[in-house]
Design a protein around this motif. Sequence first.
Motif, PDB file in Angstrom:
ATOM      1  N   GLY B 316       0.783  -1.221   0.000  1.00 53.36           N
ATOM      2  CA  GLY B 316       0.000   0.000   0.000  1.00 53.36           C
ATOM      3  C   GLY B 316       0.819   1.277   0.000  1.00 53.36           C
ATOM      4  N   ARG B 317       2.105   1.149  -0.249  1.00 53.97           N
ATOM      5  CA  ARG B 317       2.964   2.345  -0.238  1.00 53.97           C
ATOM      6  C   ARG B 317       3.473   2.587  -1.656  1.00 53.97           C
ATOM      7  NH1 ARG B 317       8.127   4.041   1.805  1.00 53.97           N
ATOM      8  NH2 ARG B 317       8.817   1.883   1.977  1.00 53.97           N
ATOM      9  N   TYR B 318       3.090   3.735  -2.225  1.00 50.02           N
ATOM     10  CA  TYR B 318       3.330   4.033  -3.635  1.00 50.02           C
ATOM     11  C   TYR B 318       4.450   5.049  -3.844  1.00 50.02           C
ATOM     12  CZ  TYR B 318      -0.727   1.203  -4.750  1.00 50.02           C
ATOM     13  OH  TYR B 318      -1.591   0.150  -4.885  1.00 50.02           O
ATOM     14  N   GLU B 319       5.181   5.361  -2.778  1.00 49.55           N
ATOM     15  CA  GLU B 319       6.284   6.319  -2.897  1.00 49.55           C
ATOM     16  C   GLU B 319       7.596   5.644  -2.537  1.00 49.55           C
ATOM     17  OE1 GLU B 319       5.655   9.485  -0.034  1.00 49.55           O
ATOM     18  OE2 GLU B 319       5.213   8.053   1.562  1.00 49.55           O
ATOM     19  N   PHE B 320       8.692   6.212  -3.066  1.00 49.50           N
ATOM     20  CA  PHE B 320      10.008   5.559  -2.924  1.00 49.50           C
ATOM     21  C   PHE B 320      11.076   6.541  -3.370  1.00 49.50           C
ATOM     22  CE2 PHE B 320       7.316   4.214  -6.438  1.00 49.50           C
ATOM     23  CZ  PHE B 320       7.967   4.779  -7.518  1.00 49.50           C
ATOM     24  N   LEU B 321      12.303   6.160  -3.046  1.00 48.29           N
ATOM     25  CA  LEU B 321      13.440   6.892  -3.603  1.00 48.29           C
ATOM     26  C   LEU B 321      13.634   6.429  -5.042  1.00 48.29           C
ATOM     27  CD1 LEU B 321      16.098   8.580  -3.498  1.00 48.29           C
ATOM     28  CD2 LEU B 321      17.222   6.502  -2.624  1.00 48.29           C
ATOM     29  N   LEU B 322      13.755   7.383  -5.953  1.00 48.39           N
ATOM     30  CA  LEU B 322      14.015   7.026  -7.345  1.00 48.39           C
ATOM     31  C   LEU B 322      15.327   7.662  -7.788  1.00 48.39           C
ATOM     32  CD1 LEU B 322      12.911   5.563  -9.891  1.00 48.39           C
ATOM     33  CD2 LEU B 322      12.001   7.784 -10.597  1.00 48.39           C
ATOM     34  N   VAL B 323      16.239   6.837  -8.271  1.00 46.13           N
ATOM     35  CA  VAL B 323      17.528   7.313  -8.791  1.00 46.13           C
ATOM     36  C   VAL B 323      17.597   6.888 -10.238  1.00 46.13           C
ATOM     37  CG1 VAL B 323      20.028   7.224  -8.543  1.00 46.13           C
ATOM     38  CG2 VAL B 323      18.571   7.119  -6.506  1.00 46.13           C
ATOM     39  N   ALA B 324      17.575   7.852 -11.145  1.00 44.21           N
ATOM     40  CA  ALA B 324      17.338   7.519 -12.553  1.00 44.21           C
ATOM     41  C   ALA B 324      18.126   8.406 -13.504  1.00 44.21           C
ATOM     42  CB  ALA B 324      15.845   7.621 -12.853  1.00 44.21           C
ATOM     43  N   GLY B 325      19.402   8.583 -13.198  1.00 44.47           N
ATOM     44  CA  GLY B 325      20.247   9.379 -14.092  1.00 44.47           C
ATOM     45  C   GLY B 325      20.665   8.573 -15.305  1.00 44.47           C
ATOM     46  N   GLY B 326      20.444   9.113 -16.497  1.00 37.74           N
ATOM     47  CA  GLY B 326      20.766   8.399 -17.724  1.00 37.74           C
ATOM     48  C   GLY B 326      22.251   8.464 -18.065  1.00 37.74           C
ATOM     49  N   LEU B 327      22.629   7.670 -19.054  1.00 39.39           N
ATOM     50  CA  LEU B 327      24.018   7.708 -19.518  1.00 39.39           C
ATOM     51  C   LEU B 327      24.332   9.087 -20.092  1.00 39.39           C
ATOM     52  CD1 LEU B 327      25.127   4.502 -21.444  1.00 39.39           C
ATOM     53  CD2 LEU B 327      25.245   5.013 -19.004  1.00 39.39           C
ATOM     54  N   PRO B 328      25.430   9.692 -19.668  1.00 41.67           N
ATOM     55  CA  PRO B 328      25.743  11.052 -20.153  1.00 41.67           C
ATOM     56  C   PRO B 328      26.417  11.051 -21.520  1.00 41.67           C
ATOM     57  CG  PRO B 328      27.338  10.373 -18.507  1.00 41.67           C
ATOM     58  CD  PRO B 328      26.352   9.238 -18.624  1.00 41.67           C
ATOM     59  N   VAL B 329      25.708  10.621 -22.542  1.00 45.84           N
ATOM     60  CA  VAL B 329      26.205  10.751 -23.910  1.00 45.84           C
ATOM     61  C   VAL B 329      26.256  12.242 -24.236  1.00 45.84           C
ATOM     62  CG1 VAL B 329      25.744  10.231 -26.338  1.00 45.84           C
ATOM     63  CG2 VAL B 329      25.205   8.532 -24.570  1.00 45.84           C
ATOM     64  N   THR B 330      27.421  12.731 -24.548  1.00 40.28           N
ATOM     65  CA  THR B 330      27.567  14.170 -24.783  1.00 40.28           C
ATOM     66  C   THR B 330      26.687  14.613 -25.942  1.00 40.28           C
ATOM     67  OG1 THR B 330      29.855  14.002 -24.033  1.00 40.28           O
ATOM     68  CG2 THR B 330      29.229  16.017 -25.198  1.00 40.28           C
ATOM     69  N   GLY B 331      25.799  15.559 -25.677  1.00 41.36           N
ATOM     70  CA  GLY B 331      24.908  16.027 -26.718  1.00 41.36           C
ATOM     71  C   GLY B 331      23.743  15.115 -27.010  1.00 41.36           C
ATOM     72  N   GLY B 332      23.568  14.075 -26.199  1.00 39.45           N
ATOM     73  CA  GLY B 332      22.469  13.145 -26.433  1.00 39.45           C
ATOM     74  C   GLY B 332      21.115  13.814 -26.283  1.00 39.45           C
ATOM     75  N   VAL B 333      20.210  13.524 -27.205  1.00 35.32           N
ATOM     76  CA  VAL B 333      18.826  13.994 -27.039  1.00 35.32           C
ATOM     77  C   VAL B 333      17.963  12.885 -26.447  1.00 35.32           C
ATOM     78  CG1 VAL B 333      19.012  15.733 -28.846  1.00 35.32           C
ATOM     79  CG2 VAL B 333      18.113  13.461 -29.404  1.00 35.32           C
ATOM     80  N   GLY B 334      18.589  11.784 -26.169  1.00 28.79           N
ATOM     81  CA  GLY B 334      17.954  10.704 -25.421  1.00 28.79           C
ATOM     82  C   GLY B 334      18.978  10.168 -24.456  1.00 28.79           C
ATOM     83  N   ALA B 335      18.514   9.630 -23.348  1.00 23.16           N
ATOM     84  CA  ALA B 335      19.443   9.110 -22.356  1.00 23.16           C
ATOM     85  C   ALA B 335      18.971   7.732 -21.900  1.00 23.16           C
ATOM     86  CB  ALA B 335      19.547  10.054 -21.170  1.00 23.16           C
ATOM     87  N   PRO B 336      19.666   6.671 -22.335  1.00 24.82           N
ATOM     88  CA  PRO B 336      19.349   5.334 -21.836  1.00 24.82           C
ATOM     89  C   PRO B 336      19.584   5.308 -20.334  1.00 24.82           C
ATOM     90  CG  PRO B 336      20.947   5.228 -23.646  1.00 24.82           C
ATOM     91  CD  PRO B 336      20.811   6.662 -23.247  1.00 24.82           C
ATOM     92  N   VAL B 337      18.699   4.628 -19.620  1.00 24.11           N
ATOM     93  CA  VAL B 337      18.797   4.690 -18.165  1.00 24.11           C
ATOM     94  C   VAL B 337      18.360   3.369 -17.543  1.00 24.11           C
ATOM     95  CG1 VAL B 337      16.469   5.698 -17.991  1.00 24.11           C
ATOM     96  CG2 VAL B 337      18.073   6.000 -16.106  1.00 24.11           C
ATOM     97  N   ASN B 338      18.996   3.044 -16.443  1.00 26.00           N
ATOM     98  CA  ASN B 338      18.557   1.948 -15.585  1.00 26.00           C
ATOM     99  C   ASN B 338      18.004   2.596 -14.311  1.00 26.00           C
ATOM    100  OD1 ASN B 338      18.195  -0.267 -13.962  1.00 26.00           O
ATOM    101  ND2 ASN B 338      20.357  -0.844 -13.878  1.00 26.00           N
ATOM    102  N   PRO B 339      16.724   2.915 -14.283  1.00 25.55           N
ATOM    103  CA  PRO B 339      16.168   3.624 -13.123  1.00 25.55           C
ATOM    104  C   PRO B 339      16.042   2.661 -11.939  1.00 25.55           C
ATOM    105  CG  PRO B 339      14.681   3.713 -15.046  1.00 25.55           C
ATOM    106  CD  PRO B 339      15.699   2.650 -15.300  1.00 25.55           C
ATOM    107  N   ILE B 340      16.460   3.112 -10.782  1.00 27.97           N
ATOM    108  CA  ILE B 340      16.428   2.281  -9.585  1.00 27.97           C
ATOM    109  C   ILE B 340      15.468   2.896  -8.563  1.00 27.97           C
ATOM    110  CG2 ILE B 340      17.796   1.371  -7.660  1.00 27.97           C
ATOM    111  CD1 ILE B 340      18.588   0.103 -10.295  1.00 27.97           C
ATOM    112  N   ALA B 341      14.501   2.094  -8.150  1.00 24.95           N
ATOM    113  CA  ALA B 341      13.587   2.516  -7.091  1.00 24.95           C
ATOM    114  C   ALA B 341      13.940   1.758  -5.814  1.00 24.95           C
ATOM    115  CB  ALA B 341      12.140   2.211  -7.488  1.00 24.95           C
ATOM    116  N   VAL B 342      14.048   2.478  -4.708  1.00 28.68           N
ATOM    117  CA  VAL B 342      14.318   1.847  -3.415  1.00 28.68           C
ATOM    118  C   VAL B 342      13.200   2.226  -2.462  1.00 28.68           C
ATOM    119  CG1 VAL B 342      16.051   1.392  -1.637  1.00 28.68           C
ATOM    120  CG2 VAL B 342      16.774   2.248  -3.872  1.00 28.68           C
ATOM    121  N   LYS B 343      12.547   1.194  -1.925  1.00 30.29           N
ATOM    122  CA  LYS B 343      11.435   1.459  -1.005  1.00 30.29           C
ATOM    123  C   LYS B 343      11.886   1.284   0.446  1.00 30.29           C
ATOM    124  CE  LYS B 343       7.226   0.382  -1.798  1.00 30.29           C
ATOM    125  NZ  LYS B 343       5.956  -0.344  -2.020  1.00 30.29           N
TER     126      LYS B 343
END
Lengths: 343, 343, 343, 343
Positions: B316-343
């Motif tokens: 019943g708990r829908y909130e969490f820490l989310l750490v979701a920084g994408g790969l810093p491809v220089t000049g990227g207009v998209g950022a692939p990411v492995n988002p991590i949620a920790v409850k």
Amino acid sequence: MSEPAAGPLPSGPLPSGALPSGAVEEALAEARRKYRNWGRWGAADALGTLNYIDDGKRAAAARLARSGRTFSLAVELNSGGPRGGPSHGNPVHTMLDSGLDAAAGTQGFPHGFGDADDVVFMPLRSGTHWDGLGHVYDNKRAWNGRHCADVTTGAGDQVTGAERQAAAFVSRGVLLDVGRALGAGELGAGELPGGFAITEDQLRAVIAAQGPSARVGRGDIVLIRTGQLSFCRRLGDWERYAAGPAPGLSFGALSWLHGTEIAAVATDTFAVEVRPPEFDPPCHLPLHQIAIPNIGLFLGEMFELDALAADCAADGRYEFLLVAGGLPVTGGVGAPVNPIAVK
Amino acid sequence: MSEPAAGPLPSGPLPSGALPSGAVEEALAEARRKYRNWGRWGAADALGTLNYIDDGKRAAAARLARSGRTFSLAVELNSGGPRGGPSHGNPVHTMLDSGLDAAAGTQGFPHGFGDADDVVFMPLRSGTHWDGLGHVYDNKRAWNGRHCADVTTGAGDQVTGAERQAAAFVSRGVLLDVGRALGAGELGAGELPGGFAITEDQLRAVIAAQGPSARVGRGDIVLIRTGQLSFCRRLGDWERYAAGPAPGLSFGALSWLHGTEIAAVATDTFAVEVRPPEFDPPCHLPLHQIAIPNIGLFLGEMFELDALAADCAADGRYEFLLVAGGLPVTGGVGAPVNPIAVK
Amino acid sequence: MSEPAAGPLPSGPLPSGALPSGAVEEALAEARRKYRNWGRWGAADALGTLNYIDDGKRAAAARLARSGRTFSLAVELNSGGPRGGPSHGNPVHTMLDSGLDAAAGTQGFPHGFGDADDVVFMPLRSGTHWDGLGHVYDNKRAWNGRHCADVTTGAGDQVTGAERQAAAFVSRGVLLDVGRALGAGELGAGELPGGFAITEDQLRAVIAAQGPSARVGRGDIVLIRTGQLSFCRRLGDWERYAAGPAPGLSFGALSWLHGTEIAAVATDTFAVEVRPPEFDPPCHLPLHQIAIPNIGLFLGEMFELDALAADCAADGRYEFLLVAGGLPVTGGVGAPVNPIAVK
Amino acid sequence: MSEPAAGPLPSGPLPSGALPSGAVEEALAEARRKYRNWGRWGAADALGTLNYIDDGKRAAAARLARSGRTFSLAVELNSGGPRGGPSHGNPVHTMLDSGLDAAAGTQGFPHGFGDADDVVFMPLRSGTHWDGLGHVYDNKRAWNGRHCADVTTGAGDQVTGAERQAAAFVSRGVLLDVGRALGAGELGAGELPGGFAITEDQLRAVIAAQGPSARVGRGDIVLIRTGQLSFCRRLGDWERYAAGPAPGLSFGALSWLHGTEIAAVATDTFAVEVRPPEFDPPCHLPLHQIAIPNIGLFLGEMFELDALAADCAADGRYEFLLVAGGLPVTGGVGAPVNPIAVK
């Protein structure tokens, strides 16, 4: 261990001579006997030393994120920056279309819509990354004693690929700023010279000097700053970074890597371990050969540690929440990662 | 809005008719007038709505990580899984050498050393990713009013590339499981049909039903589960996922996206917004056209939300820490990411 | 052998029933016994049936280039055209910079210089190509009886890679327009339906019908037009082209391929041989399994033959100089090629 | 123009001083005025100087193929060989699966079938290639006076892409072995030093010395051997090849390139023209700036000429049939090619 292009070694801290005596084969054999963790986490294990992290460890790590100050520890990915390894080059990022195309009005979307899109080609070890458990073998044995041919085929790592550890790299991070502690002299403060082998005694001394927040224990992810990334950036010499002599962990530090029961270790260099190796006759990445297939230890390379190090030096706190799960490329033996430290 | 291959729409929740009246142009014009954030964070801004997150927010988010249970929200990257976009394909992962080469004894290393190495070619939008601020334009204007040709050239995004937000995606995450709340009938419980437009009212109803932990406010990163990823996986139909009708946010939900002052929104679909668009005559990703260049909002696509959703439903708990920084491809207009949620 | 999406088979020419009787294993065993060329050109051979071409043959072939009319037989390489194989996609061509960048004045060259540059990522079998001798194995044996593990490793084909045949594909070319001769009915004149198996008798009949210039002999490179490339282009259905039923050579035609001592055979389909295979229970590319590792025959796929075929039909001359050396990718098991026919 | 790492210049043939006087701008302006071919072949032209080749020329060229001796003029494509350009690296060839996988029995095919498959990532200019007409601009003008932004966008060359010349590179080839004629001294016989500028007078002298078979006229494709490829191969120094000083055509030779009405010119160097440029202050590839957008001339780079040169020296015949159509990458501004010479 000389590094002519960078000038003489600093007069202060010298590379340690406390290396395993005897031939390479004997040193490898002794290390296998002492540090091999095969079977420790069951026959099906795909996590290696990440097993040292449990939910309690993660929850405790999150409590270290007190101020909310956040650091990305990834190098930028582009064709002009540091690269991993001598032969396969930098990431190449190209646009499928761009704002110039949108401005030219040639994209064909209605109502003023425009976009840009892009692709990347990259060796998985060309930027900040974790070496996977399927990356290195010891006498044809991969982690947990599996035959290397049963683990990593032309289709990638079938057993311990990057997708298996996607959620596992969350723990307490500890920064050991060896460069700041021991680097001195002509290279620039805070930077160790190429060939500098960091010993277990030196690691303990740095921990003691940094204070209680730098203690290292089970499940920690240890980040070791040598200063080499800054050094090569200042020189603009990424060839040296990828293929030249580098500071790094001594083969003798395997005892500490094993005994502390850490979950992973990462540095700001390309190979974690000192280069050239400390052995004669020449060998190839002997610390890798023990750490990955025998200990099951994850090695992180090309971590960008300077800003975090400056913050730690400023507040005297060397521990933090580290969230560092790599991209889950199925079967990847390397995992590109944007590691995030929150203090 | 029909989706013949998936059978009739469920009888319960119908796609909303509460859409902006009038032509596409009027709706776009009204949305620009109401939601445009240009200048809000200064002329040099490269963070957009990530500015809503500050250190205090991050520290508070970390306190949500109580149990240490951790979830990776990334899809695996390979040539057989979901892909982003109709034309440019899946990631292609290949080995430079493998355990089979090591086993064959052809690698040439001494002392029993062997290794495997790999590369990947991937559209930056082909797996779980953030759309960058330089990805979409509105009448040749990128985020903050900049001319698109001044932002993203053949060399990538010169102003708001992925490397600028590398440390910024750390905040409180909130899961809104719209699929579970509104999905029903023949498609399978927990899955919305293609063409289902999620309205602001429905979002509010889901929040109310999920309880206090699901409240949404400034700086939050909101994850909206529609169930489409599971649906297409069950069907084995990734063509539908990339190019077919999809559930997603109604154009009318822009009011909520803007007014809540959230930092980012992500879904388990390829486009965040409902497809096909709700407008006639046809337009192209109208929510993108307002959200990215006008609001400065980061859109996350192809997030893997099922395991997290099950955990949230269980406690019943829908909130969490989310750490979701994408790969810093220089000049990227998209950022692939492995988002991590920790409850 | 049915092809529902394309309508019923034409009433005229039916797929032949003159197939090898008995089980797959027996047919393969018989073909090996009859057609295996191992050792014919010495233990070190890397040319296979290209050995049938000698300097005299090449000089004679050049004399066929009388009018100077020239045809490129390559499909264009892009992300929207035909592709080779079901899984790995089309070539992806991207710009490093373009005329838009030059026009924007951001390239930084003096004196008005500007440029554009580009890269390509492509499966070597994704456009017009030769299958290399290291591409297919028969019970772990590659061409000339070598063990497949000794030939093609993670580093590519060590023995018969594309670089070894770079100068060898020059000879007399002969077009056999089987589509025009036997295709009829609802599919469109000149196109054979999916599943149509071209037999040796039919090849002989086409040669007889085309006249003396179509005779086939030692060292010739034979191009067989089925019409499938035009058919799929007209339908806009490249999925069918890569993975659907296709016309092609019957397994029984191996006798002719071997006995004529031709140097290579190419078609306008993706697999040269008929698909699905003629055998029950299912097997996988049985003609490949005999032709490449046993005969040492080079198979060319995705050849663009329509313009050349029209010219041959117009002047009644089906022979020409063919120059078709592929890109010498070191260790390549496929060789992208722009084949040039000069009449 | 010095080349310290290679030792002093040979005492014999010195770099010519017969350069255009005056500033770079004046030289460029004069060359534009004299050599510009815009409009010569109509407004829609996509062939430039390839228009000088007609069917008669091709038929005559074929008659030069008398002995059938054949030469591939392409360098091998791999990550350890010569590469084109300083920044974007070598081709990277990787296996999707290999004979090792087939040997391991993990491929899943029935009846003993096994295979290997591969991909390549390559800059289009990283091996032997033709520069396309959309590759270089002069004051934002591409070939035939078109604005560069109208020619090459993020989607590639829309007007003069590589697919337009796929069948056109068939003609009489002529080898001018300038390295053999003028190279001497310490570098090694047959090799010109870096910075050596080949003048029109020297070209005429080489032709005269080589005899009647070396005469150059309308529609010919001229191959100029400098010896630099062999030189850098012997040194194992591909960095020098891609970015160091190189022998090549003098800017003054544009008069000859234009006046002879040749169809194309290629060399064994990376840039055709001498490097560094002969002008002060520095400019960037001035011969390219005139040859490509103004003359419409195709430049071929990284041609492998040694074996052909040896054959020509042996029989005194410097002319041959040359078939050199590049891969038709749609919109490519470069075309990788395996040029085939038949004598």
